[in-house]
Scaffold this active site. Structure first.
Site, PDB file in Angstrom:
ATOM      1  CD  GLU A  45      -3.077  -0.416   1.854  1.00  0.00           C
ATOM      2  OE1 GLU A  45      -2.802  -0.459   3.393  1.00  0.00           O
ATOM      3  OE2 GLU A  45      -4.134  -2.167   1.991  1.00  0.00           O
ATOM      4  CB  CYS A  54      -3.476  -6.221  -5.951  1.00  0.00           C
ATOM      5  SG  CYS A  54      -5.158  -5.812  -5.685  1.00  0.00           S
ATOM      6  CD  GLU A  56      -4.619 -10.763  -6.197  1.00  0.00           C
ATOM      7  OE1 GLU A  56      -4.042  -9.840  -5.626  1.00  0.00           O
ATOM      8  OE2 GLU A  56      -6.108 -10.585  -5.655  1.00  0.00           O
ATOM      9  CB  CYS A  87      -9.893  -6.271  -6.923  1.00  0.00           C
ATOM     10  SG  CYS A  87      -7.843  -5.659  -8.096  1.00  0.00           S
ATOM     11  CB  CYS A  90      -5.652  -8.900  -9.634  1.00  0.00           C
ATOM     12  SG  CYS A  90      -5.000  -7.435  -8.411  1.00  0.00           S
TER      13      CYS A  90
HETATM   14  N1  THU Z   1      -6.420  -6.593  -2.332  1.00  0.00           N
HETATM   15  C1  THU Z   1      -5.154  -7.841  -3.518  1.00  0.00           C
HETATM   16  O1  THU Z   1      -3.910  -7.558  -2.701  1.00  0.00           O
HETATM   17  N2  THU Z   1      -5.336  -8.291  -3.504  1.00  0.00           N
HETATM   18  C2  THU Z   1      -7.825  -8.168  -4.338  1.00  0.00           C
HETATM   19  O2  THU Z   1      -7.630  -8.395  -5.104  1.00  0.00           O
HETATM   20  C3  THU Z   1      -8.179  -7.339  -3.623  1.00  0.00           C
HETATM   21  C4  THU Z   1      -7.588  -5.940  -2.399  1.00  0.00           C
HETATM   22  C5  THU Z   1      -5.200  -5.231  -1.604  1.00  0.00           C
HETATM   23  C6  THU Z   1      -5.361  -3.918  -1.684  1.00  0.00           C
HETATM   24  C7  THU Z   1      -5.290  -3.218  -0.153  1.00  0.00           C
HETATM   25  O3  THU Z   1      -4.341  -2.624   0.203  1.00  0.00           O
HETATM   26  C8  THU Z   1      -6.813  -4.049   0.279  1.00  0.00           C
HETATM   27  O4  THU Z   1      -6.610  -5.308   0.224  1.00  0.00           O
HETATM   28  C9  THU Z   1      -7.697  -3.633   0.204  1.00  0.00           C
HETATM   29  O5  THU Z   1      -7.624  -3.334  -0.961  1.00  0.00           O
END
Ligand code: THU
Length: 128
Positions: A45, A54, A56, A87, A90
């Site tokens: 983040e 993310c 993935e 998401c 991804c």
């Molecule tokens: N996040 C992921 O790492 N992968 C996903 O497919 C969904 C969201 C992370 C992004 C962010 O750091 C946290 O989850 C909350 O959205």
């Protein structure tokens, strides 16, 4: 241990490296390449929230940047207690590098396996 379970367990371990001070939502991912190499990833983040990457996409970028574009599986794990699905962004990246691949999600002792095309039907992709 079954290969999918093993990849999921690796994703669970990768989650521990997550940098998620803003959402508190830690995610881990593990990809398996066609030649049997595993790359892990976690969410990274940023205080400028839109710069967040993310788990993935971290894992896929690590594989691709090491010359391994042929990815066959990706496992995703979080602490949510529920299956953690990729998401939309991804799913688009998964469609690019592993359109024929499998997506593995888990919850407690349960594992679910999806085809990438099931989670991203009608993907925006070049004609092949
Ligand atoms: N996040 C992921 O790492 N992968 C996903 O497919 C969904 C969201 C992370 C992004 C962010 O750091 C946290 O989850 C909350 O959205």
């Amino acid at each position: 241990m079954d290969e999918n379970r093993k990849l999921y367990e690796i994703a669970l371990m990768a989650k521990e490296n997550a940098y998620a001070p803003y959402s508190g939502f830690k995610v881990g991912a593990a990809v398996l390449t066609a030649d049997g190499i595993v790359y892990t990833g976690c969410n990274v983040e940023n205080f400028s929230y839109g710069a967040t990457v993310c788990a993935e996409r971290t894992a896929i970028s690590k594989a691709v940047s090491e010359g391994r574009k042929n990815i066959v599986k990706i496992a995703i794990a979080s602490d949510s207690g529920e299956y953690t699905y990729p998401c939309g962004i991804c799913r688009q990246v998964i469609s690019e590098f592993m359109p024929e691949g499998e997506i593995i999600v888990g919850k407690d002792k349960e594992i679910k396996v999806y085809k990438a095309s099931e989670l991203m039907p009608h993907a925006f992709a070049p004609d092949k």
